[in-house]
Structures are given as C-alpha cells and as structure tokens.
Write a protein that holds these residues in place. Structure first.
Motif, short mmCIF file in Angstrom:
data_model
loop_
_atom_site.label_atom_id
_atom_site.label_comp_id
_atom_site.label_asym_id
_atom_site.label_seq_id
_atom_site.Cartn_x
_atom_site.Cartn_y
_atom_site.Cartn_z
N GLY A 72 58.93 29.73 -7.80
CA GLY A 72 57.69 29.93 -7.07
C GLY A 72 56.95 31.06 -7.76
N ALA A 73 55.62 31.00 -7.74
CA ALA A 73 54.85 32.04 -8.41
C ALA A 73 53.49 32.11 -7.73
N VAL A 74 52.89 33.27 -7.74
CA VAL A 74 51.55 33.41 -7.17
C VAL A 74 50.57 33.56 -8.32
N GLN A 75 49.48 32.81 -8.24
CA GLN A 75 48.47 32.82 -9.31
C GLN A 75 47.13 33.25 -8.74
N LEU A 76 46.38 33.95 -9.56
CA LEU A 76 45.05 34.43 -9.17
C LEU A 76 44.03 34.11 -10.26
N LEU A 112 50.00 29.50 -4.41
CA LEU A 112 51.44 29.51 -4.72
C LEU A 112 51.73 28.33 -5.63
N ASP A 113 52.30 28.61 -6.79
CA ASP A 113 52.74 27.56 -7.69
C ASP A 113 54.20 27.24 -7.39
N GLY A 114 54.57 25.97 -7.48
CA GLY A 114 55.97 25.57 -7.42
C GLY A 114 56.28 24.71 -8.62
N LEU A 115 57.20 25.13 -9.44
CA LEU A 115 57.52 24.38 -10.66
C LEU A 115 59.03 24.14 -10.78
N ASP A 116 59.38 23.06 -11.48
CA ASP A 116 60.78 22.81 -11.78
C ASP A 116 61.16 23.39 -13.16
N ALA A 123 42.92 24.43 -20.01
CA ALA A 123 43.61 23.15 -19.84
C ALA A 123 44.83 23.07 -20.75
N HIS A 124 45.93 22.65 -20.16
CA HIS A 124 47.15 22.42 -20.94
C HIS A 124 48.02 21.43 -20.19
N HIS A 125 49.08 20.99 -20.84
CA HIS A 125 50.09 20.23 -20.11
C HIS A 125 51.48 20.61 -20.61
N HIS A 126 52.46 20.32 -19.78
CA HIS A 126 53.85 20.71 -20.11
C HIS A 126 54.80 19.80 -19.35
N THR A 127 56.03 19.77 -19.83
CA THR A 127 57.02 18.89 -19.18
C THR A 127 57.47 19.39 -17.81
N LEU A 157 53.39 21.97 -8.40
CA LEU A 157 52.47 21.74 -7.30
C LEU A 157 51.91 23.08 -6.88
N ARG A 158 50.78 23.02 -6.19
CA ARG A 158 50.10 24.24 -5.74
C ARG A 158 49.94 24.19 -4.25
N VAL A 159 50.23 25.29 -3.59
CA VAL A 159 49.90 25.45 -2.18
C VAL A 159 48.83 26.54 -2.15
N GLU A 179 47.49 32.86 -20.76
CA GLU A 179 47.43 31.46 -20.32
C GLU A 179 47.21 31.37 -18.80
N ARG A 180 48.03 32.13 -18.04
CA ARG A 180 47.95 32.09 -16.58
C ARG A 180 48.23 33.49 -16.02
N ARG A 181 47.44 33.89 -15.02
CA ARG A 181 47.72 35.18 -14.35
C ARG A 181 48.65 34.89 -13.17
N VAL A 182 49.93 35.04 -13.44
CA VAL A 182 50.95 34.59 -12.50
C VAL A 182 52.03 35.65 -12.36
N LEU A 183 52.45 35.92 -11.12
CA LEU A 183 53.65 36.73 -10.90
C LEU A 183 54.73 35.83 -10.30
N TYR A 219 47.55 16.86 -17.73
CA TYR A 219 46.69 17.98 -18.13
C TYR A 219 46.10 18.63 -16.90
N HIS A 220 46.07 19.96 -16.91
CA HIS A 220 45.48 20.67 -15.77
C HIS A 220 44.82 21.96 -16.20
N ASP A 221 43.72 22.26 -15.53
CA ASP A 221 43.05 23.55 -15.68
C ASP A 221 42.50 23.94 -14.32
N HIS A 222 42.27 25.23 -14.17
CA HIS A 222 41.78 25.76 -12.90
C HIS A 222 40.48 26.51 -13.15
N GLY A 223 39.61 26.50 -12.17
CA GLY A 223 38.36 27.25 -12.31
C GLY A 223 37.93 27.77 -10.95
#
Ligand code: GTQ
Ligand code: FE2
Length: 353
Positions: free
Chosen positions: A93-97, A161-165, A106-110, A114-116, A68-72, A147-151
């Motif tokens: 916090g997580a780093v995505q590439l 950098l992802d920041g999620l609750d 594309a997906h959504h979740h509760t 945010l992305r820096v 789904e996501r390449r995230v550490l 809904y969000h997707d990245h390209g």
C-alpha cells in the motif's frame, strides 16, 4: 522433518561435509531454520493526519517533474526489518500525491495496481486511454501492463491510496517497466469513463460485448454506487465476520477485479461486533467513513476516517463499531484471489467462544 540439533548427527561425520556442500552451493534442508512463514508481517495502523502531513512535506522535497511518482510506501514494521518494501508479503500500500497542475507520466509495468481515492477534485487517472475522474472513495484499476498516467486539473492537492502486487512480482523476478513511448501523457479517448457507462446499469451490458483480458473491463467503481449498494444491501446478507460487505467484481467473469487482488467495501453498522476469524489472505483497509476499532490478535487498532491499517494473513481479527456511532465504511483490498487460484487459501472461525 529431521531434527536440526547437532546431536542428531552421526559422531564425527559432519564437519567436512557441511563446508564442502556450502562451497558447491548446496544446502542441507535439515539445517534450514524451521519457522512458520505466516508470521513475518505485523498489524499496523497509519493515522491520516500524520500521512497527509508527510505527503505535503514530500511535495516540498520532490516535484513530479523529477521523479516518476510521489509516493510513500506503507512499510510493514515486520517486513521492513528484512529490507522488503511491502505492507504484506504480496502487496504494498502506498499514498500518492499530485499537486494542482502536475502530471505523473504515462508508463506501464507488470505489477498490477488499484487506487482508492482519498482527496481529489478534478484529478484523474488515465488507464489504457480511458480517463477516469477521481473522487474520494472511488476505486480505479490500472491492471498489469496497462498504460497509466495521472493528472490534476483542479486547484487542490489530489491524494490516493495505491495498492500493488509489486512485492509478489518482485519476488518472482518478473518486474518489467516501460515509459509510454515519446510522450509524458498517453492519448486519451474523447469519451471519458467509457467503461463506467458501458456497465452503468448492473446486470446489463452492450449486446455482443466481448473481453479477453484477465482483469475487469470496468476501470472505475464510483463511490456513489458503492455507498448506495451498501445502504440497500439486505440485512440478512450480513456476514458475522464482516457485517455488510460487497465485493467490487469483474462483470465479465463474476470474479475479482484483478487476478492477484480483490477489493471490498463493507458497512459496519453502529453496535456491531463481528465474530473473530482468521484467513491466510491479508487485508489493507482504508477508513472511508466513521470510526471504530479492530482487534488483531492482541493489538487494538483504533481507526477513524482517513486512516489506513493492515491485517496480516493468519491473524485473528474482529471489527467493532460502538452502538452510539454512525455506520462505518471500510474499503479494503486483499491477495485472496491469488491464494485461491493456487488452491491454498486457508480460513478458520473461532471455535473457542
Ligand atoms: O501510480 O503508477 O505507488 O507506478 C507505485 C508505482 C504508484 C503509479 C505506486 C507506480 C504507481
Ligand atoms: Fe505505475
């Protein structure tokens, strides 16, 4: 509170009782371990060269076609011990590439995110149909259930950098997740970054504009505006704890960007040494420019551009930027609005010095 020592119990009355209640899924409060619950997370710093190298290795290991996501995730050493995937009790916090040509479906979740942006040329995030180009230092929102997707349409890796609750939402057992029905990417509005245009000039908005969501109607906060605002911020506005600091805010309400997460950018001028304070909200910081150090309790976090660090809640901290150095810019996010909405945010300035 009663004492927990066995000596406090009436002679000979306890033994059957404790076994009986346990069997019936009851627990005596007076035997709960008494401990402060603001001491689990610890300060930590992740150096950018290490982070980037491990992200590039992750690209050898997995493709976005298979995951789904390449995230550490940035695992807080204090929470990791308890098996919690989190940087602070409420936030991760997580780093995505994503590599050139890749998409993250594309997906959504509760959980809200945010992305820096760390590195990107012609990569984008699409939030509820609005494509936003990602440039280093931009902040982009994907609030709860959008809904969000990245390209990546460029020819260089895109990292952010992802920041999620998510740790909070998981603790509440309220994680819901869905793929966008039938498509890997959601349909995109023809006009990119429409929300940025809508609020292009501070203090102005389209006449009659209405918005009924719990989060900011502005999807992207461009780095250029952030840098300009910091540079033009009047010196008397400086805080003794944070030097020159601006909040990314919801132009509709004047409040934080999302109900659980607020986001800030601060300029630590050369020669600044902020006053020590502590608060129950946490901070996850990205070093956008410059270098310096932050003392958190008795640890000294030496940071330079690209590094990410965490200040847990209720930890004394102060920021230092040496006089000889250029101004530093830190972008950070925090669970402060969550604690404030519950009326439990605590803060304290150092009265001892
Ligand atoms: O980019 O959608 O770090 O869904 C964790 C979960 C990023 C994302 C994360 C996610 C995403
Ligand atoms: Fe997501």
């Amino acid at each position: 509170m009663s004492k927990t020592e066995p000596s406090s119990e009436r002679e000979g009355q306890g033994s059957d009782f404790y076994e009986d209640v346990k069997r019936q899924h009851l627990a005596p409060l007076w035997r709960q371990r008494r401990r402060p619950t603001h001491g689990r997370a610890v300060p930590h710093l992740w150096k950018w060269p290490m982070l980037r190298a491990e992200m590039m290795r992750a690209a050898d290991v997995v493709s976005t076609e298979d995951i789904e996501r390449r995230v550490l995730g940035l695992m807080n050493p204090g929470l990791e011990k308890e098996g919690i995937f989190a940087t602070t009790p409420n936030l991760v916090g997580a780093v995505q590439l994503i590599l050139p040509g890749e998409v993250a479906v594309a997906h959504h979740h509760t959980p809200a995110a945010l992305r820096v942006i760390l590195e990107s040329e012609r990569a984008y995030t699409c939030t509820d149909g609005e494509r936003c180009w990602m440039e280093p230092g931009d902040v982009i929102l994907t609030p709860a259930w959008t809904y969000h997707d990245h390209g990546n349409e460029g020819d260089k890796p895109a990292l952010w950098l992802d920041g999620l609750d998510a740790p909070l939402i998981q603790a509440m057992d309220t994680v819901f997740f869905e793929r966008y029905p039938g498509q890997t990417q959601q349909p995109q509005q023809e006009l990119h970054e429409a929300s940025v245009r809508r609020f292009r000039v501070a203090g102005m908005r389209p006449a009659g504009y209405s918005w009924d969501k719990t989060y900011s109607p502005l999807t992207k906060y461009p780095w250029r505006d952030m840098v300009q605002a910091l540079n033009e911020m009047p010196a008397p506005e400086a805080s003794e704890f944070d030097d020159l600091r601006l909040e990314y805010f919801n132009p509709h309400t004047g409040g934080p960007v999302m109900p659980t997460i607020a986001c800030y950018a601060q300029r630590l001028r050369g020669g600044v040494h902020t006053s020590r304070h502590r608060h129950s909200s946490v901070g996850i910081f990205y070093v956008f420019r410059g270098s310096g150090h932050t003392v958190v309790e008795d640890e000294r976090l030496e940071w330079s551009a690209g590094d990410i660090f965490v200040i847990p809640g209720w930890h004394w901290h102060e920021h230092v930027n040496a006089a000889s150095r250029e101004d530093a810019i830190l972008i950070s996010y925090t669970d402060e609005p969550l604690l404030k909405s519950l009326g439990i945010h605590q803060e304290e300035a150092d009265g001892s010095s």
